[in-house]
Design a protein around this motif. Sequence first.
Motif, PDB file in Angstrom:
ATOM      1  N   GLU A  72       0.700  -1.349  -0.024  1.00  0.00           N
ATOM      2  CA  GLU A  72      -0.038  -0.028   0.078  1.00  0.00           C
ATOM      3  C   GLU A  72       1.130   1.240   0.125  1.00  0.00           C
ATOM      4  O   GLU A  72       1.773   1.382   0.638  1.00  0.00           O
ATOM      5  CB  GLU A  72      -0.929  -0.018   1.042  1.00  0.00           C
ATOM      6  N   SER A  73       0.409   2.282  -0.760  1.00  0.00           N
ATOM      7  CA  SER A  73       1.294   3.555  -1.086  1.00  0.00           C
ATOM      8  C   SER A  73       0.992   4.257   0.759  1.00  0.00           C
ATOM      9  O   SER A  73       0.051   4.116   1.254  1.00  0.00           O
ATOM     10  CB  SER A  73       0.717   4.294  -1.824  1.00  0.00           C
ATOM     11  N   GLN A  74       2.279   4.889   0.908  1.00  0.00           N
ATOM     12  CA  GLN A  74       2.281   5.664   2.064  1.00  0.00           C
ATOM     13  C   GLN A  74       3.199   6.705   1.692  1.00  0.00           C
ATOM     14  O   GLN A  74       3.896   6.943   0.959  1.00  0.00           O
ATOM     15  CB  GLN A  74       2.846   4.861   3.233  1.00  0.00           C
ATOM     16  N   GLY A  75       3.144   7.740   2.793  1.00  0.00           N
ATOM     17  CA  GLY A  75       3.982   9.011   2.503  1.00  0.00           C
ATOM     18  C   GLY A  75       3.265  10.160   2.130  1.00  0.00           C
ATOM     19  O   GLY A  75       2.110  10.326   1.447  1.00  0.00           O
ATOM     20  N   GLU A  76       3.662  11.356   2.340  1.00  0.00           N
ATOM     21  CA  GLU A  76       3.305  12.674   1.888  1.00  0.00           C
ATOM     22  C   GLU A  76       3.530  13.104   0.354  1.00  0.00           C
ATOM     23  O   GLU A  76       4.514  12.145   0.010  1.00  0.00           O
ATOM     24  CB  GLU A  76       3.944  13.846   2.713  1.00  0.00           C
ATOM     25  N   LYS A 121       6.617   9.640  -1.464  1.00  0.00           N
ATOM     26  CA  LYS A 121       5.956   8.390  -1.638  1.00  0.00           C
ATOM     27  C   LYS A 121       6.728   7.302  -1.394  1.00  0.00           C
ATOM     28  O   LYS A 121       7.978   7.123  -1.989  1.00  0.00           O
ATOM     29  CB  LYS A 121       4.843   8.240  -2.582  1.00  0.00           C
ATOM     30  N   TYR A 154       6.136   2.360  -0.028  1.00  0.00           N
ATOM     31  CA  TYR A 154       5.270   1.499   0.066  1.00  0.00           C
ATOM     32  C   TYR A 154       5.261   0.765   1.340  1.00  0.00           C
ATOM     33  O   TYR A 154       6.446   0.606   1.924  1.00  0.00           O
ATOM     34  CB  TYR A 154       5.243   0.389  -1.157  1.00  0.00           C
ATOM     35  N   LYS A 155       4.136   0.462   2.024  1.00  0.00           N
ATOM     36  CA  LYS A 155       4.109  -0.326   3.265  1.00  0.00           C
ATOM     37  C   LYS A 155       3.710  -1.752   2.773  1.00  0.00           C
ATOM     38  O   LYS A 155       2.606  -2.015   2.308  1.00  0.00           O
ATOM     39  CB  LYS A 155       3.043   0.112   4.055  1.00  0.00           C
ATOM     40  N   GLU A 177       5.797  -6.923   8.201  1.00  0.00           N
ATOM     41  CA  GLU A 177       5.886  -5.701   7.505  1.00  0.00           C
ATOM     42  C   GLU A 177       7.090  -5.088   7.251  1.00  0.00           C
ATOM     43  O   GLU A 177       8.099  -5.743   7.895  1.00  0.00           O
ATOM     44  CB  GLU A 177       4.805  -4.739   8.430  1.00  0.00           C
ATOM     45  N   ASP A 185       8.826  -1.363   5.061  1.00  0.00           N
ATOM     46  CA  ASP A 185       8.837  -0.288   4.229  1.00  0.00           C
ATOM     47  C   ASP A 185       9.853  -0.424   3.045  1.00  0.00           C
ATOM     48  O   ASP A 185      11.000  -1.149   2.961  1.00  0.00           O
ATOM     49  CB  ASP A 185       9.593   0.857   4.802  1.00  0.00           C
TER      50      ASP A 185
END
Length: 218
Positions: A110-114, A118, A120-121, A190, A192
């Motif tokens: 899943e995409s993450q970050g501002e 960006k 992925y998690k 999990e 990053d």
Amino acid sequence: MKDFRKVLSVLFLLAVLSVLFMGADVPADYVMCASFGPVLWPAGADNMGGYKGRIAFIPETSVSVVPTLPKEAKATADFVTATGAFTFLESGGKPTPIYATRATVGYKAESQGETDCKSYKISGEFFHPGKKVEAAAFARQICNTPGYLIIEDNESQQLIGQPGYPCTVTASFDGGKAAADKRGWSFTFEADSPAPMIIMGTPIDIDCLLYTSDAADE
């Protein structure tokens, strides 16, 4: 009117020169992702979901070299393919094979970050049945041991974790209440990652790990 046209011509020339000078100073890294390849789907192609019920784990502290993504992608596959192989610190070192119940291995990216930050998690899970001592010991050992996880489907093996961004795995046990209840260990993981998935360019032989471990236990 003629003066106005001259002014426009000069401004246009200045704009062209500015673009040329700016382009000359742009580092190659800034245009690394500019060359996109076609994303097509062949008619009739297989697309069966799910992962195989076998996994391998490598503790971060047990290896000196890890398959990694290339620093510079020269081909489309380079963006998501790790090159190299694991180098273990101890002679004879090898990944730890894990049996997982069929249809319990899951993987998500899943995409993450501002904005402009960006990544992925990566997350997933698998289930190991029973309450053998070996499984309980593994659950305790892996509780605070970051490392690298390898899962596989019918197309390839995927590596979860990269140097500096290892995979973390947690375990929980459910003994069930009724005779028909599921009993065993639920593992979640999990990490990053800059990529939504990392394919093992050189797959490991999980079959060999499983069969060798079975023979050693007998």
